[in-house]
Design an enzyme around this catalytic site. Structure first.
Site: not given
Length: 252
Positions: A62, A141, A153-157
């Site tokens: 993990d 991404s 997701y956008a923030t993480a990418k």
């Protein structure tokens, strides 16, 4: 075990882009550890590589758990040798509009993408520094530019792009490059999940997406794997701190 010329760890290596990258690196003579929470999937990828004469190892881990990461990297060192290529590919989706998104949805995505990439890179970089050669490749991404229903997701990418540029500055003097690949529409289980979230048949989703891509087709995991393999090579030694979009056309 005797040190191979190059050893790579590919997180999220059980399927999709991660599996394609693992197979492509192996074809280039790199010993590959496919690391994933799906141990059976990672084992299948490793078995596929070894069946064709490559060197591979499946590692159940993990990436968001510090102890798991440390144990996983130690196992790779023991079985394959010191890793000098790291592909931070592990990722999850928890899509929703902001007002519907739970804290768990937010934190799960941040934990896997950002905490996971940080923990993996921190654990592997010492081997790269010791070798005076290394490659850190992180999967961002086009969603990093903003995408409805993907604030987490956008923030993480986007965060991975910042991490990449910082790693390039910190590790460059040790012969280590850091780059990010930002795919557009790639046909994977994750894009199928996006279609399901939108309530659209996957074939319809593919057709609609393809119509907007200048090259006239959707992307495949092998398209990303080809770039990852180049960035992991000696020839890419003067490319660092870059975000390269693999989207079939220009991005904003």
């Amino acid at each position: 075990m005797e040190q191979t010329e190059r050893v790579a760890i590919v997180t999220g290596g059980a399927r999709g882009i991660g599996a394609a990258v693992a197979r492509r690196l192996a074809r280039n003579g790199v010993a590959v550890a496919a690391l994933d929470r799906d141990g059976d999937g990672a084992a299948a990828v490793a078995a596929d590589i070894t069946s064709t004469g490559g060197a591979a190892l499946a590692v159940h881990a993990d990436v968001a758990d510090e102890t798991s990461v440390q144990s996983a990297v130690s196992r790779v060192v023991d079985k394959l040798g010191a890793p000098t290529i790291l592909v931070n590919n592990a990722g999850v989706l928890r899509d929703n509009l902001l007002f519907k998104m739970s804290l768990d949805d937010w934190e799960t995505v941040m934990s896997v993408h950002l905490r996971g990439s940080f923990l993996m890179t921190r654990a592997v970089q010492k081997h790269m520094v010791a070798a005076r050669w290394g490659r850190v490749i992180s999967l961002s991404s086009t969603s990093a530019l903003g995408n409805r229903g993907q604030s987490n997701y956008a923030t993480a990418k986007a965060g991975l792009q910042g991490l990449t540029k910082t790693l390039a500055l910190e590790l460059g003097k040790f012969g280590v490059t850091a780059n990010a690949i930002a795919p557009g529409f790639i046909q994977t289980d994750m894009t199928r999940a996006t279609a399901e979230r939108l309530g659209i048949e996957f074939e319809e989703f593919i057709a609609a997406s393809q119509a907007q891509i200048p090259v006239g087709r959707i992307g495949l995991p092998d398209d990303v794997a080809a770039l990852a393999a180049f960035l992991a090579s000696d020839e890419a030694g003067f490319i660092s701190g870059q975000v390269i979009y693999v989207a079939g056309g220009p991005t904003d």
